[in-house]
Design a protein around this motif. Sequence first.
Motif, mmCIF file in Angstrom:
data_model
loop_
_atom_site.group_PDB
_atom_site.id
_atom_site.type_symbol
_atom_site.label_atom_id
_atom_site.label_comp_id
_atom_site.label_asym_id
_atom_site.label_seq_id
_atom_site.Cartn_x
_atom_site.Cartn_y
_atom_site.Cartn_z
ATOM 1 N N UNK A 110 0.875 -1.161 0.000
ATOM 2 C CA UNK A 110 0.000 0.000 0.000
ATOM 3 C C UNK A 110 0.919 1.220 0.000
ATOM 4 N N UNK A 111 0.432 2.327 -0.504
ATOM 5 C CA UNK A 111 1.275 3.519 -0.678
ATOM 6 C C UNK A 111 1.989 3.917 0.621
ATOM 7 N N UNK A 112 1.289 3.916 1.748
ATOM 8 C CA UNK A 112 1.911 4.315 3.016
ATOM 9 C C UNK A 112 3.042 3.360 3.403
ATOM 10 N N UNK A 113 2.882 2.063 3.117
ATOM 11 C CA UNK A 113 3.936 1.084 3.411
ATOM 12 C C UNK A 113 5.162 1.338 2.530
ATOM 13 N N UNK A 114 4.907 1.653 1.259
ATOM 14 C CA UNK A 114 6.001 1.970 0.339
ATOM 15 C C UNK A 114 6.729 3.235 0.786
ATOM 16 N N UNK A 115 5.972 4.252 1.162
ATOM 17 C CA UNK A 115 6.586 5.503 1.613
ATOM 18 C C UNK A 115 7.429 5.282 2.861
ATOM 19 N N UNK A 116 6.984 4.390 3.755
ATOM 20 C CA UNK A 116 7.768 4.072 4.953
ATOM 21 C C UNK A 116 9.077 3.374 4.570
ATOM 22 N N UNK A 117 9.032 2.474 3.580
ATOM 23 C CA UNK A 117 10.251 1.820 3.107
ATOM 24 C C UNK A 117 11.200 2.846 2.499
ATOM 25 N N UNK A 118 10.674 3.751 1.712
ATOM 26 C CA UNK A 118 11.511 4.802 1.121
ATOM 27 C C UNK A 118 12.148 5.671 2.211
ATOM 28 N N UNK A 119 11.378 6.019 3.217
ATOM 29 C CA UNK A 119 11.855 6.882 4.295
ATOM 30 C C UNK A 119 12.861 6.165 5.193
ATOM 31 N N UNK A 120 12.540 4.927 5.578
ATOM 32 C CA UNK A 120 13.336 4.210 6.581
ATOM 33 C C UNK A 120 14.466 3.369 5.982
ATOM 34 N N UNK A 121 14.370 3.069 4.697
ATOM 35 C CA UNK A 121 15.409 2.280 4.055
ATOM 36 C C UNK A 121 15.240 0.778 4.208
ATOM 37 N N UNK A 122 14.287 0.341 5.027
ATOM 38 C CA UNK A 122 14.012 -1.074 5.197
ATOM 39 C C UNK A 122 12.622 -1.250 5.794
ATOM 40 N N UNK A 123 12.098 -2.469 5.655
ATOM 41 C CA UNK A 123 10.783 -2.766 6.213
ATOM 42 C C UNK A 123 10.688 -4.236 6.592
ATOM 43 N N UNK A 124 9.909 -4.503 7.620
ATOM 44 C CA UNK A 124 9.569 -5.881 7.985
ATOM 45 C C UNK A 124 8.265 -6.277 7.299
ATOM 46 N N UNK A 125 7.703 -5.360 6.499
ATOM 47 C CA UNK A 125 6.525 -5.665 5.703
ATOM 48 C C UNK A 125 5.240 -5.076 6.248
ATOM 49 N N UNK A 126 4.155 -5.557 5.675
ATOM 50 C CA UNK A 126 2.800 -5.127 6.028
ATOM 51 C C UNK A 126 2.355 -5.835 7.310
ATOM 52 N N UNK A 127 1.236 -5.437 7.886
ATOM 53 C CA UNK A 127 0.760 -6.101 9.107
ATOM 54 C C UNK A 127 0.666 -7.632 8.984
ATOM 55 N N UNK A 128 0.213 -8.151 7.849
ATOM 56 C CA UNK A 128 0.127 -9.606 7.674
ATOM 57 C C UNK A 128 1.516 -10.240 7.704
ATOM 58 N N UNK A 129 2.517 -9.544 7.176
ATOM 59 C CA UNK A 129 3.893 -10.041 7.201
ATOM 60 C C UNK A 129 4.409 -10.113 8.639
ATOM 61 N N UNK A 130 4.155 -9.058 9.391
ATOM 62 C CA UNK A 130 4.579 -9.024 10.790
ATOM 63 C C UNK A 130 3.910 -10.148 11.575
ATOM 64 N N UNK A 131 2.640 -10.361 11.314
ATOM 65 C CA UNK A 131 1.880 -11.412 11.992
ATOM 66 C C UNK A 131 2.445 -12.799 11.674
ATOM 67 N N UNK A 132 2.784 -13.030 10.403
ATOM 68 C CA UNK A 132 3.227 -14.357 9.976
ATOM 69 C C UNK A 132 4.729 -14.593 10.173
ATOM 70 N N UNK A 133 5.495 -13.538 10.395
ATOM 71 C CA UNK A 133 6.920 -13.690 10.659
ATOM 72 C C UNK A 133 7.797 -13.731 9.430
#
Length: 113
Positions: free
Chosen positions: A8-31
């Motif tokens: 989703x756009x906000x998730x992409x913007x967070x990756x651009x801003x932070x340089x890394x991501x653990x993913x979307x809420x479903x990703x965090x939930x599933x590990x």
Amino acid sequence: MLIYKIFRRAEWEALERDGETAGAPIDLQDGYIHISAAEQTRETVAKYFAGYDDLMLVALEADDFGEDLKWEPSRGGALFPHLYRKLRRDEVVWAEPLELGADGEHVFPARFG
């Protein structure tokens, strides 16, 4: 081999801003970060993102992830790529908006699959 993550756009913007991501809420939930092979991406979008108008299609090179990328059974027993670590912005090959067409279906960019 390119594989694809839908953000989703906000998730992409967070990756651009932070340089890394653990993913979307479903990703965090599933590990792990859920990713799709090219032939799985359209179905993933239709099943989980129908009607969303704020999506980004992100292409990744499967070979860049080594042992952190595991192909595991998921929908219908098909093997899907799952990333067991954070995704870094510098690992993105390309990213483009995944717009909704007039018919309500997502329009994939020309360079997709």
